[in-house]
Design a protein around this motif. Structure first.
Motif, PDB file in Angstrom:
ATOM      1  N   GLU A  97       0.833  -1.211   0.000  1.00  0.00           N
ATOM      2  CA  GLU A  97       0.000   0.000   0.000  1.00  0.00           C
ATOM      3  C   GLU A  97       0.865   1.257   0.000  1.00  0.00           C
ATOM      4  O   GLU A  97       0.589   2.215  -0.739  1.00  0.00           O
ATOM      5  N   ILE A 100       2.460   1.742  -3.437  1.00  0.00           N
ATOM      6  CA  ILE A 100       1.471   2.251  -4.394  1.00  0.00           C
ATOM      7  C   ILE A 100       1.242   3.740  -4.168  1.00  0.00           C
ATOM      8  O   ILE A 100       1.225   4.535  -5.122  1.00  0.00           O
ATOM      9  N   ASP A 101       1.067   4.160  -2.911  1.00  0.00           N
ATOM     10  CA  ASP A 101       0.862   5.579  -2.605  1.00  0.00           C
ATOM     11  C   ASP A 101       2.057   6.411  -3.045  1.00  0.00           C
ATOM     12  O   ASP A 101       1.895   7.516  -3.586  1.00  0.00           O
ATOM     13  N   CYS A 103       4.091   5.664  -5.457  1.00  0.00           N
ATOM     14  CA  CYS A 103       4.058   5.710  -6.926  1.00  0.00           C
ATOM     15  C   CYS A 103       3.107   6.810  -7.408  1.00  0.00           C
ATOM     16  O   CYS A 103       3.437   7.576  -8.328  1.00  0.00           O
ATOM     17  N   TYR A 104       1.928   6.897  -6.799  1.00  0.00           N
ATOM     18  CA  TYR A 104       0.981   7.955  -7.154  1.00  0.00           C
ATOM     19  C   TYR A 104       1.576   9.340  -6.877  1.00  0.00           C
ATOM     20  O   TYR A 104       1.589  10.217  -7.742  1.00  0.00           O
ATOM     21  N   LYS A 153      -4.577  -5.124  -4.220  1.00  0.00           N
ATOM     22  CA  LYS A 153      -4.242  -3.698  -4.086  1.00  0.00           C
ATOM     23  C   LYS A 153      -3.561  -3.197  -5.358  1.00  0.00           C
ATOM     24  O   LYS A 153      -3.837  -2.089  -5.847  1.00  0.00           O
ATOM     25  N   VAL A 154      -2.668  -4.017  -5.902  1.00  0.00           N
ATOM     26  CA  VAL A 154      -1.952  -3.635  -7.118  1.00  0.00           C
ATOM     27  C   VAL A 154      -2.898  -3.573  -8.307  1.00  0.00           C
ATOM     28  O   VAL A 154      -2.854  -2.636  -9.117  1.00  0.00           O
ATOM     29  N   GLU A 156      -6.086  -2.986  -8.257  1.00  0.00           N
ATOM     30  CA  GLU A 156      -6.926  -1.800  -8.082  1.00  0.00           C
ATOM     31  C   GLU A 156      -6.172  -0.542  -8.499  1.00  0.00           C
ATOM     32  O   GLU A 156      -6.734   0.354  -9.135  1.00  0.00           O
ATOM     33  N   ALA A 157      -4.874  -0.488  -8.158  1.00  0.00           N
ATOM     34  CA  ALA A 157      -4.051   0.660  -8.578  1.00  0.00           C
ATOM     35  C   ALA A 157      -3.963   0.732 -10.096  1.00  0.00           C
ATOM     36  O   ALA A 157      -3.948   1.821 -10.685  1.00  0.00           O
ATOM     37  N   ASN A 160      -6.740   2.491 -11.514  1.00  0.00           N
ATOM     38  CA  ASN A 160      -6.748   3.915 -11.181  1.00  0.00           C
ATOM     39  C   ASN A 160      -5.595   4.691 -11.802  1.00  0.00           C
ATOM     40  O   ASN A 160      -5.219   5.755 -11.312  1.00  0.00           O
ATOM     41  N   LEU A 162      -2.219   3.693 -12.569  1.00  0.00           N
ATOM     42  CA  LEU A 162      -0.834   3.235 -12.482  1.00  0.00           C
ATOM     43  C   LEU A 162      -0.653   2.026 -13.396  1.00  0.00           C
ATOM     44  O   LEU A 162      -1.489   1.124 -13.410  1.00  0.00           O
TER      45      LEU A 162
END
Length: 333
Positions: A97, A100-101, A103-104, A153-154, A156-157, A160, A162
Motif C-alpha cells: 500500500e 502504491i501511494d 508511486c501515485y 491492491k496492485v 486496483e491501482a 486507477n 498506475l
C-alpha cells in the motif's frame, strides 16, 4: 539515450539482489535500491546505485525514497511458511500500500509486483494452472493470504491509472538462493529429509536469471499486457525428488531413501503446528502442512500468457540453474 530510472525493493534478498546486480551492469538504467538490513547492499554503491535502508512499512520512508523513478520493482516480502499474521500483514500488505501511494505521489509510471503461486496451492495435485483458474476458498497460510490481498491492491491501482504487472514465479533457484535449496540442505544435514508420498510428484522451477528476463520484459510490455498477473517458470517441470537427489549427488551426498506416506506426514505436521500455536512463541514447527504438501503434491503452471503478452522465453535450463547454485554454494560455504 534516455536512461530508465529503476527502484528495487528488497534488494537485500535473493531476487532483489540478483536483479540489482544485473541492472547496474546495464548502461540503460539508473538504479536505486532499498533493503531493511543495514549495510546489506553497500556493495551497490560501487556500481553507482542509490542505496536506501529501512522498512518500507514506514510510509514516510516509501514516499521520500521512491522519487524521480520511472519504474518500481517490488521484490520485498515476508516469505515463510510460518509466523505471526501481523508480520505478514505489515511486510506484504501495508508495505505494498505504501509503495502504491508513493508511486501515485511521485508520478511513477510503472509498478512490477512480484507475487507468488502459493495462492494456487490447495493440497491437491494441480497441473498446468492458468492465471484465470479459481483460487482456493481457504489459502494455505498467512503468506499466501497476504500476498493475494497485496495483489488485489496492485490490480486496483492499475484500474486507477498506475501501469502495473504482477509476476508469480514458482520456486526461484540459482546462485545466491537463500531459501529453497538451503532449506533442503539443512534438513538433509540434520537427517530430517524424507521422501514424502511416492516420490513421483512433479513441480516447476524458475531460474532467477529467467525471472529477471521476465522483469525486464515487463519494463517495456505494451499497454495490452498491463493490469494482469503472469505465471513465470522455466517451462519444463521436473520430478521433484529426482531433482533433489540430483542436487545432493552433485554435492557428494547420498540421496534419502526413507519414505513417509503423505497421510502420516500431514497428520504429524498438523500435530506439530497445533503444539507450536499452543506455545505461542512463534517458533516454526519442524514440519508444516504446507511443507509436506509442497514435497508430496504435483504443481505445474502454464506460462503461455507470459509468452504471448510479455514475449517471455525461458532461456536457462533447470539443470544449469541447479549447477549454478551448487558451484556458488560450494564456493561460499
Amino acid at each position: 539515450m534516455t536512461k530508465k530510472n529503476i527502484y528495487i525493493t528488497g534488494a537485500g534478498g535473493f531476487l532483489g539482489g540478483k536483479l540489482a546486480e544485473r541492472l547496474t551492469d546495464n548502461v540503460a538504467y539508473n538504479i536505486s535500491a532499498n533493503a531493511r538490513r543495514p549495510n546489506s547492499i553497500d556493495w551497490l554503491t560501487t556500481k553507482n546505485a542509490n542505496v536506501f535502508y529501512g522498512d518500507l512499512c514506514n510510509k514516510e520512508l516509501a514516499l521520500s525514497t521512491i522519487q524521480n523513478c520511472d519504474i518500481v520493482v517490488h521484490c520485498a516480502a515476508l516469505s515463510a511458511p510460518w509466523g505471526k499474521y501481523e508480520d505478514f500483514y505489515n511486510a506484504n500488505i501495508k508495505t505494498t500500500e505504501n509503495i502504491i501511494d508513493a508511486c501515485y505521489t511521485n508520478k511513477v509510471q510503472r509498478l512490477i509486483h512480484i507475487s507468488t503461486p502459493s495462492i494456487y496451492f490447495n493440497f491437491n495435485d494441480r497441473l498446468n494452472i492458468t492465471e484465470e483458474e479459481t483460487l482456493p476458498d481457504i489459502m494455505v497460510n498467512d503468506y499466501a493470504i497476504t500476498k493475494y490481498i497485496a495483489e488485489q491492491k496492485v490490480i486496483e491501482a492499475g484500474k486507477n491509472g498506475l501501469e502495473v504487472i504482477i509476476l508469480r514465479p514458482r520456486a526461484i533457484v540459482g546462485a545466491g538462493d537463500t531459501t529453497i535449496m538451503p532449506r533442503l540442505l539443512k534438513a538433509y544435514k540434520e537427517n530430517k529429509l524424507r521422501i514424502i508420498g511416492n516420490g513421483k510428484n512433479i513441480a516447476d522451477l524458475t531460474s532467477v536469471s529467467n525471472l529477471i528476463d521476465a522483469i525486464e520484459l515487463s519494463f517495456v510490455a505494451p499497454k495490452n499486457a498491463l493490469g494482469h498477473a503472469y505465471n513465470i517458470t522455466n517451462g519444463n517441470p521436473v520430478v521433484l525428488w529426482d531433482m533433489i537427489n540430483s542436487l545432493l549427488q552433485k554435492m557428494n551426498f547420498y540421496p534419502p531413501q526413507k519414505k513417509i506416506p503423505y497421510s502420516i506426514a500431514y497428520t504429524l505436521a498438523y500435530y506439530l503446528e497445533w503444539i507450536a500455536k499452543a506455545k505461542k512463541n512463534n517458533t516454526e514447527p519442524v514440519l508444516t502442512r504446507y511443507g509436506v504438501g509442497v514435497l508430496a503434491k504435483s504443481m505445474t503452471m502454464s506460462i503461455e500468457k507470459a509468452k504471448i503478452n510479455l514475449g517471455y522465453n525461458p532461456i536457462q535450463s533447470n539443470e544449469d540453474a541447479i549447477a549454478e547454485f551448487v558451484k556458488w554454494w560450494q564456493q561460499n560455504n
